[in-house]
Design an enzyme around this catalytic site. Structure first.
Site, mmCIF file in Angstrom:
data_model
loop_
_atom_site.group_PDB
_atom_site.id
_atom_site.type_symbol
_atom_site.label_atom_id
_atom_site.label_comp_id
_atom_site.label_asym_id
_atom_site.label_seq_id
_atom_site.Cartn_x
_atom_site.Cartn_y
_atom_site.Cartn_z
ATOM 1 N N SER A 20 85.525 85.164 59.799
ATOM 2 C CA SER A 20 84.289 85.101 59.006
ATOM 3 C C SER A 20 84.526 85.622 57.589
ATOM 4 O O SER A 20 83.977 85.088 56.625
ATOM 5 C CB SER A 20 83.193 85.944 59.671
ATOM 6 O OG SER A 20 82.790 85.332 60.875
ATOM 7 N N SER A 25 88.571 88.709 42.250
ATOM 8 C CA SER A 25 87.830 87.436 42.249
ATOM 9 C C SER A 25 88.743 86.210 42.154
ATOM 10 O O SER A 25 88.290 85.090 42.369
ATOM 11 C CB SER A 25 86.826 87.419 41.100
ATOM 12 O OG SER A 25 87.520 87.583 39.888
ATOM 13 N N ASP A 62 80.670 73.582 52.130
ATOM 14 C CA ASP A 62 79.334 73.017 51.865
ATOM 15 C C ASP A 62 79.302 71.513 52.155
ATOM 16 O O ASP A 62 78.300 70.981 52.632
ATOM 17 C CB ASP A 62 78.932 73.245 50.398
ATOM 18 C CG ASP A 62 78.581 74.699 50.113
ATOM 19 O OD1 ASP A 62 78.410 75.461 51.073
ATOM 20 O OD2 ASP A 62 78.494 75.056 48.922
ATOM 21 N N ARG A 85 68.711 59.828 90.160
ATOM 22 C CA ARG A 85 68.765 60.853 91.214
ATOM 23 C C ARG A 85 67.376 61.019 91.835
ATOM 24 O O ARG A 85 66.387 61.256 91.113
ATOM 25 C CB ARG A 85 69.231 62.167 90.564
ATOM 26 C CG ARG A 85 69.119 63.386 91.442
ATOM 27 C CD ARG A 85 70.245 63.473 92.424
ATOM 28 N NE ARG A 85 70.226 64.750 93.142
ATOM 29 C CZ ARG A 85 70.867 64.946 94.274
ATOM 30 N NH1 ARG A 85 71.577 63.977 94.826
ATOM 31 N NH2 ARG A 85 70.820 66.127 94.868
ATOM 32 N N HIS A 113 59.320 64.309 88.175
ATOM 33 C CA HIS A 113 58.856 65.696 88.304
ATOM 34 C C HIS A 113 58.594 66.282 86.925
ATOM 35 O O HIS A 113 59.436 66.175 86.018
ATOM 36 C CB HIS A 113 59.902 66.551 89.042
ATOM 37 C CG HIS A 113 60.188 66.042 90.428
ATOM 38 N ND1 HIS A 113 59.202 65.850 91.365
ATOM 39 C CD2 HIS A 113 61.349 65.675 91.016
ATOM 40 C CE1 HIS A 113 59.740 65.383 92.485
ATOM 41 N NE2 HIS A 113 61.036 65.267 92.300
ATOM 42 N N GLN A 114 57.444 66.907 86.772
ATOM 43 C CA GLN A 114 57.035 67.362 85.443
ATOM 44 C C GLN A 114 57.997 68.374 84.821
ATOM 45 O O GLN A 114 58.199 68.364 83.609
ATOM 46 C CB GLN A 114 55.626 67.944 85.491
ATOM 47 C CG GLN A 114 54.567 66.853 85.598
ATOM 48 C CD GLN A 114 53.170 67.394 85.432
ATOM 49 O OE1 GLN A 114 52.933 68.594 85.503
ATOM 50 N NE2 GLN A 114 52.215 66.502 85.235
ATOM 51 N N GLY A 123 71.978 69.416 88.048
ATOM 52 C CA GLY A 123 72.003 70.353 89.180
ATOM 53 C C GLY A 123 73.426 70.750 89.543
ATOM 54 O O GLY A 123 74.287 70.878 88.666
ATOM 55 N N GLU A 170 83.842 76.394 61.562
ATOM 56 C CA GLU A 170 83.280 76.081 60.230
ATOM 57 C C GLU A 170 82.196 77.079 59.822
ATOM 58 O O GLU A 170 81.205 76.749 59.181
ATOM 59 C CB GLU A 170 82.817 74.632 60.140
ATOM 60 C CG GLU A 170 84.029 73.709 60.213
ATOM 61 C CD GLU A 170 83.869 72.351 59.586
ATOM 62 O OE1 GLU A 170 83.037 72.193 58.689
ATOM 63 O OE2 GLU A 170 84.606 71.453 60.018
ATOM 64 N N THR A 195 80.657 80.842 61.720
ATOM 65 C CA THR A 195 79.815 81.133 62.881
ATOM 66 C C THR A 195 78.343 80.967 62.490
ATOM 67 O O THR A 195 77.992 81.040 61.304
ATOM 68 C CB THR A 195 80.006 82.588 63.360
ATOM 69 O OG1 THR A 195 79.575 83.456 62.304
ATOM 70 C CG2 THR A 195 81.451 82.884 63.721
HETATM 71 N N1 CAA Z 1 80.103 77.327 46.369
HETATM 72 C C1 CAA Z 1 80.789 77.783 45.291
HETATM 73 N N2 CAA Z 1 81.140 79.086 45.148
HETATM 74 C C2 CAA Z 1 80.748 79.949 46.097
HETATM 75 C C3 CAA Z 1 80.014 79.548 47.235
HETATM 76 C C4 CAA Z 1 79.689 78.167 47.346
HETATM 77 N N3 CAA Z 1 79.006 77.720 48.386
HETATM 78 N N4 CAA Z 1 79.777 80.622 48.025
HETATM 79 C C5 CAA Z 1 80.332 81.665 47.401
HETATM 80 N N5 CAA Z 1 80.920 81.256 46.243
HETATM 81 C C6 CAA Z 1 81.603 82.088 45.254
HETATM 82 C C7 CAA Z 1 80.642 83.150 44.743
HETATM 83 O O1 CAA Z 1 79.886 82.658 43.657
HETATM 84 C C8 CAA Z 1 81.579 84.254 44.329
HETATM 85 O O2 CAA Z 1 82.150 83.900 43.078
HETATM 86 P P1 CAA Z 1 82.474 85.022 41.948
HETATM 87 O O3 CAA Z 1 83.546 85.876 42.555
HETATM 88 O O4 CAA Z 1 82.928 84.221 40.805
HETATM 89 O O5 CAA Z 1 81.178 85.761 41.749
HETATM 90 C C9 CAA Z 1 82.711 84.160 45.350
HETATM 91 O O6 CAA Z 1 82.659 82.826 45.876
HETATM 92 C C10 CAA Z 1 82.567 85.161 46.474
HETATM 93 O O7 CAA Z 1 81.319 84.897 47.102
HETATM 94 P P2 CAA Z 1 80.617 85.913 48.102
HETATM 95 O O8 CAA Z 1 80.538 87.256 47.448
HETATM 96 O O9 CAA Z 1 79.375 85.301 48.587
HETATM 97 O O10 CAA Z 1 81.702 86.011 49.258
HETATM 98 P P3 CAA Z 1 81.679 86.839 50.582
HETATM 99 O O11 CAA Z 1 82.997 87.481 50.731
HETATM 100 O O12 CAA Z 1 80.438 87.669 50.682
HETATM 101 O O13 CAA Z 1 81.675 85.731 51.763
HETATM 102 C C11 CAA Z 1 80.965 83.960 53.167
HETATM 103 C C12 CAA Z 1 80.994 84.581 51.767
HETATM 104 C C13 CAA Z 1 79.803 83.005 53.113
HETATM 105 C C14 CAA Z 1 80.756 84.958 54.281
HETATM 106 C C15 CAA Z 1 82.317 83.218 53.370
HETATM 107 O O14 CAA Z 1 83.370 84.118 53.530
HETATM 108 C C16 CAA Z 1 82.262 82.269 54.562
HETATM 109 O O15 CAA Z 1 81.754 81.162 54.459
HETATM 110 N N6 CAA Z 1 82.844 82.704 55.727
HETATM 111 C C17 CAA Z 1 82.981 81.834 56.845
HETATM 112 C C18 CAA Z 1 84.337 81.196 56.832
HETATM 113 C C19 CAA Z 1 84.353 79.886 57.540
HETATM 114 O O16 CAA Z 1 83.397 79.128 57.515
HETATM 115 N N7 CAA Z 1 85.483 79.582 58.162
HETATM 116 C C20 CAA Z 1 85.630 78.354 58.796
HETATM 117 C C21 CAA Z 1 87.049 77.958 58.878
HETATM 118 S S1 CAA Z 1 87.278 76.239 58.957
HETATM 119 C C22 CAA Z 1 87.077 75.758 60.541
HETATM 120 O O17 CAA Z 1 86.618 76.462 61.376
HETATM 121 C C23 CAA Z 1 87.374 74.340 60.750
HETATM 122 C C24 CAA Z 1 87.834 73.911 62.057
HETATM 123 O O18 CAA Z 1 88.612 74.507 62.740
HETATM 124 C C25 CAA Z 1 87.370 72.599 62.480
#
Ligand code: CAA
Length: 418
Positions: free
Chosen positions: A133, A179, A242, A270, A280-281, A342, A366, A368
């Site tokens: 995460s 950053s 996103d 069934r 059955h409701q 069942g 993607e 949690t």
């Molecule tokens: N678009 C653009 N930039 C973004 C953004 C977005 N949606 N969200 C955050 N940012 C930028 C912020 O603006 C910030 O930028 P600056 O440093 O320039 O200010 C920077 O990113 C850090 O942002 P946050 O402070 O919000 O970051 P955070 O550490 O608090 O964490 C979080 C954010 C949403 C928890 C992120 O870590 C997250 O999404 N975690 C989940 C990870 C995930 O989804 N993993 C999935 C793996 S892929 C998978 O599972 C696929 C598979 O197997 C099929």
């Protein structure tokens, strides 16, 4: 049919092709591939031949430029037959999006046409043993060495690992920066030092490999760094998610609909107490609730995908809402579908147990659903600033204030760093 109400002819045609492939190449072998944990190459080739990998790629790079909404519709159709195959398809988009959102023109020309033709599959390497995460807490490093980066470390949960030819790998390129720590680098299969190690033995989506990928001093040319400069990888990862979350949400809608269809049919066939159990409701209530939940999730997913296509400012919140709602719905619907079957629902002889097993991961990968809710709430806290015109309707004694008398809100606390 609802598809005739709002969608482009192109999106409907692509979804129809996906449905035909699902019926012919996915559903019949779903059980076998699940048991053997085998990738369904036959279906993947059919998807490539039908041009479905072109769906999300711009025309300039050999794609159809049909957009995220069409991609969601295609994914839904494939996942209806086998949720695992749905993600096997969708993960190619997840792996490609970093190149699409951040790549240079030369990189797009180099990689995207091969992906569009289905000649190269892609994987997305973000998560690590100690960074799930907390995607910013990565440990895999990429150090500069002349014209190359040298990558060291290991990634966890790489979906399509081994099958994929290209890997979008998120690495720490500047450990001193807060950053600008992270960059994305494309690693090609066969690069010395890059290996697929543990292939996970999973509860569900067993037809698609999820693996550990290991990087032992993997040298890649600097031209494989996605974008013009290092340090923007975390942003690209977030922008990628996103765009990809409507896809995993569509997978969930497909999975829910697949389970519901089977439960509906079974309830007609069934008989208990001398009538079909659908008489059955209590069973009717379950089926009706499953249908309502699935349909409402579907439309939120389409709305989120349409926001992504429109490059709307609230895509992040919409994608998180769609992912969270649809995947929770898939788990609930699959659970109730087992209940409708069942005792037989608990047995692997029947197809519904697989829907149940496949559903769980949707709430985890993607991002949690706890993370999705956090993303949604963060947006809501910012949006509350636009609701000030309603403040007069909230009695003042319930509003906390700063010492200077200003009203204290979550947004102002965040801005003040408390
Ligand atoms: N678009 C653009 N930039 C973004 C953004 C977005 N949606 N969200 C955050 N940012 C930028 C912020 O603006 C910030 O930028 P600056 O440093 O320039 O200010 C920077 O990113 C850090 O942002 P946050 O402070 O919000 O970051 P955070 O550490 O608090 O964490 C979080 C954010 C949403 C928890 C992120 O870590 C997250 O999404 N975690 C989940 C990870 C995930 O989804 N993993 C999935 C793996 S892929 C998978 O599972 C696929 C598979 O197997 C099929």
């Amino acid at each position: 049919m609802r598809e005739n109400i709002v969608f482009s002819d192109q999106a409907k045609e692509l979804a129809a092709k996906a449905r035909a492939i699902a019926d012919k190449h996915v559903r019949p072998g779903a059980k076998k591939h699940d048991r053997a944990q085998e990738y369904n190459w036959e279906a993947a080739r059919a998807v490539a031949d039908a041009g479905l990998f072109r769906t999300f790629i711009p025309k300039a790079y050999g794609g159809l430029e049909a957009g995220i909404l069409a991609l969601a519709m295609v994914t839904e159709e494939l996942a209806k037959a086998d949720s695992g195959f749905g993600v096997a398809f969708a993960v190619n988009a997840l792996g490609s999006f970093p190149i699409l959102v951040g790549g240079t023109e030369a990189q797009k020309q180099r990689w995207l046409p091969q992906i569009a033709r289905g000649e190269k599959f892609v994987a997305f390497c973000l998560s690590e043993k100690f960074a799930g995460s907390d995607a910013g807490g990565l440990a895999v490093t990429a150090e500069e060495d002349g014209d190359h980066y040298v990558i060291c470390g290991e990634k966890k949960w790489t979906t399509n690992g081994g099958v994929a030819d290209l890997y979008s790998v998120f690495c720490v390129t500047d450990p001193t920066s807060k950053s600008r720590r992270i960059s994305a680098i494309v690693v090609e299969k066969g690069t010395p030092g890059f290996t697929v190690k543990k292939v996970e033995d999973k509860m569900g989506i067993r037809c698609v490999p999820v693996v550990e990928t290991h990087f032992d001093h993997v040298r890649v040319p600097k031209s494989n760094l996605i974008g013009e400069r290092p340090g923007v990888g975390f942003k690209h990862a977030m922008m990628t998610l996103d765009l990809a979350r409507p896809g995993v949400a569509a997978q969930a809608v497909g999975a829910a609909q697949g389970a519901l269809d089977l439960a509906n049919l079974y309830a007609q066939r069934r008989h208990q107490f001398n009538v079909p159990i659908s008489n059955h409701q209590m069973v009717q209530k379950m089926l009706a609730d499953m249908a309502m939940k699935t349909e409402s999730a579907r439309w939120l997913v389409y709305a989120a995908a349409a926001c992504a296509d429109a490059k709307s400012g609230d895509v992040s919140k919409m994608a998180a809402m769609a992912k969270c709602l649809a995947t929770d719905v898939a788990m609930e619907v699959a659970t109730d579908a087992v209940q409708v079957f069942g005792g037989y629902g608990f047995m692997e002889d029947y197809p519904i147990a697989k829907y149940f097993r496949d559903a769980k991961i949707l709430q985890i990968y993607e991002g949690t659903n706890q993370i999705q809710r956090m993303v949604i709430a963060r947006h809501m806290i910012r949006e509350a600033m636009d609701l000030e015109h309603l403040a007069a309707y909230i009695p003042t004694e319930t509003q906390a204030t700063y010492k200077d008398g200003a009203v204290k809100t979550a947004a102002s606390s965040q801005a003040a760093g408390s």
